[in-house]
Design an enzyme around this catalytic site. Structure first.
Site, PDB file in Angstrom:
ATOM      1  N   GLU A  21      -5.489  10.975 -18.890  1.00  0.00           N
ATOM      2  CA  GLU A  21      -5.255  12.402 -19.117  1.00  0.00           C
ATOM      3  C   GLU A  21      -5.320  13.157 -17.789  1.00  0.00           C
ATOM      4  OE1 GLU A  21      -3.816  14.759 -20.345  1.00  0.00           O
ATOM      5  OE2 GLU A  21      -4.840  15.340 -22.200  1.00  0.00           O
ATOM      6  N   HIS A  45      -3.713   9.954 -28.984  1.00  0.00           N
ATOM      7  CA  HIS A  45      -4.900   9.421 -29.655  1.00  0.00           C
ATOM      8  C   HIS A  45      -5.358  10.352 -30.777  1.00  0.00           C
ATOM      9  CE1 HIS A  45      -7.547  12.426 -27.865  1.00  0.00           C
ATOM     10  NE2 HIS A  45      -6.929  12.219 -26.721  1.00  0.00           N
TER      11      HIS A  45
END
Length: 199
Positions: free
Chosen positions: A79, A9
């Site tokens: 994550e 990202h």
């Protein structure tokens, strides 16, 4: 079999300041949005067979901005759960744990809703995600795109190459970049890393 495209990202305020951003749902900065938009030509030049995205907004917004709004949300792409180190920078951690290194030393326990993960636990998620990606690759002629997060994608890369999760430390990964995992003579290889469009 086709290639795996890994997209980290774009920049967030926390990634810019070095704060460990696991499950905290922070948005992209304007620079992060520009990083993501910059990847569009690289993505468009390939046929996409399937795409998966982390449920966190910074990854989902990146998916939208790179032109893959219908990427399938998968919680295995989250994550690393940093537990008690969520939101804390490496220099801050090293004040009480000199020489601390995430990939070998792990995290401090966190609250019950995100207690923290070991490298091995992140590796197990990466293995599950790779199995799903391989199933998609077997049923498509295009590439499979995974839009997720820096530390997780580093562990996933290590596992793809047959390395222990801790070897994700070898693959520094910048925000808003594209990486390509392919094969050579039937063996997994890194075909491209930290790719950005030409200036």
């Amino acid at each position: 079999m086709g290639d795996l495209f890994l997209v980290r990202h774009g920049e967030t305020e926390w990634s810019r300041s070095g704060r460990h951003t696991g499950w905290t749902d922070v948005p992209l900065t304007e620079h992060g949005r520009a990083e993501a938009r910059g990847l569009v030509p690289l993505i468009r030049s390939h046929r996409i067979g399937a795409a998966f995205v982390s449920p966190l907004q910074r990854a989902r917004e990146t998916a939208q901005l790179i032109g893959i709004p219908d990427a399938r949300v998968d919680t295995d792409l989250r994550e690393w759960d940093y537990g008690g180190y969520e939101g804390v920078t490496t220099p801050e951690i090293q004040r009480s744990r000199p020489g601390w290194f995430l990939f070998t030393d792990g995290v401090a326990p966190g609250p019950p809703d995100h207690p923290g993960e070991t490298a091995e636990q992140v590796g197990e998620r990466a293995d599950r995600m790779l199995a799903k990606a391989d199933a998609a690759l077997a049923n498509t002629e295009g590439v499979v795109v995974l839009i997720a997060h820096g530390h997780f994608l580093r562990v996933l890369t290590a596992r793809r190459l047959g390395l222990a999760p801790q070897h994700g430390a070898l693959f520094q990964l910048a925000t808003g970049t594209l990486c390509r995992l392919g094969t050579e003579h039937g063996r997994p290889v890194v075909s491209g890393w930290n790719i950005r469009p030409p200036e």
